[in-house]
Design an enzyme around this catalytic site. Sequence first.
Site, short mmCIF file in Angstrom:
data_model
loop_
_atom_site.label_atom_id
_atom_site.label_comp_id
_atom_site.label_asym_id
_atom_site.label_seq_id
_atom_site.Cartn_x
_atom_site.Cartn_y
_atom_site.Cartn_z
N ARG A 49 186.18 -36.73 -16.16
CA ARG A 49 187.63 -36.53 -16.19
C ARG A 49 188.36 -37.86 -16.39
O ARG A 49 189.41 -38.10 -15.81
CB ARG A 49 188.12 -35.85 -14.90
CG ARG A 49 187.50 -34.50 -14.63
CD ARG A 49 187.87 -33.46 -15.69
NE ARG A 49 187.24 -32.19 -15.37
CZ ARG A 49 186.03 -31.81 -15.76
NH1 ARG A 49 185.31 -32.63 -16.52
NH2 ARG A 49 185.54 -30.63 -15.44
N SER A 57 192.80 -26.13 -12.50
CA SER A 57 192.07 -26.81 -11.42
C SER A 57 192.85 -28.04 -10.99
O SER A 57 193.11 -28.94 -11.80
CB SER A 57 190.68 -27.22 -11.91
OG SER A 57 189.94 -26.08 -12.27
N GLU A 65 193.47 -33.93 -9.94
CA GLU A 65 193.14 -34.03 -11.36
C GLU A 65 194.40 -33.94 -12.21
O GLU A 65 194.50 -34.54 -13.28
CB GLU A 65 192.16 -32.90 -11.72
CG GLU A 65 191.74 -32.83 -13.15
CD GLU A 65 190.71 -31.73 -13.39
OE1 GLU A 65 190.73 -31.15 -14.48
OE2 GLU A 65 189.91 -31.45 -12.49
#
Length: 337
Positions: A153, A223, A319
């Site tokens: 990520r 998410s 995130e």
Amino acid sequence: MHALQSLHTFALPCQCHQLVTISDGQQLHDIDFSKPFCLLGEGSNTIFVDDFAGTVIRIALRGISIEERDSDWLIDVAAGENWHALVVHLLEKNIAGLENLALIPGTVGAAPVQNIGAYGVELAEFIEYVEGFDIDTKQCVRLDNAQCEFGYRDSVFKHARKGRFVITQVGLSLNKHWQPKLSYAPLQVLRDRQPTAKQVCETVINIRQSKLPDPNVLANAGSFFKNPIVSNEAVAKLKQRFTTMPVYYVDPHQQKIAAGWLIEQLGLKGHQIGDIAVYQHQALVLVNLGQGTSDDLISMIEYIQQHVWRQFSVRLEHEVRLMGQHDEIHIQGVRNE
């Protein structure tokens, strides 16, 4: 001032000083990048938690070209194209490889920044180049895969080139010798069926739709937290207490823990602060029930981070990108304890 509530999928009621839509790369030469700015695709991984005092630049560049080579396909895609629509478009042309990444929201240009990933596959595996506008030199620059410095990520676009590079095009290399990637548990039901790429795609879509709310129906940003990466020693200690804790191999020294599992073990599904809630069907997702505020969201992030730390001694990072008044902000509800 321009309303931003409809431009990010979490739909908090914020505004920006100026809004510019880029449909031609030449427009980037006319923007004053010395003032605060925020690059935005479809707003599926960005939440505005305050009125933004600068310019929001929406990337709406379009175009897809496909070149057949000896062993692969080179796909040149403009940054404003929808990611999932690209996956489906390529499968319709019998070009496989991206099916595990189906139904991930957002644009193609945003995908390398986050190095999007799902079900055992990361975008970095397919990136041949990322092209963009270098803000310092005002030139078009092409970076190869190594120069993008991809991680979990993560990418160079979050670090050295953050605020200095506007992605305008992405080049993807998709191997003609396709093999399904079914290592993640939800896909292992397909192992004995010799599935086609389209069947893998359909399975991924069904799984995601069963777990994740449609942002057009219930405001969310997908998410919300990264799966934390911890040392083998830390995992061994946790496994003594939580034998069913799911972990995934990262490298010989580290493993990845499912953040959603950590939150679910705390009984936080459905937990609500104001109109911000942990989604009842997937603990990794936060939702805006309609009248959510930035204060409620920040309180929820800190609440989850603190409780995960106290129970598991694991730090959770969000995130999703949070934009404050002038720049991106990072919430860390766990102090150095």
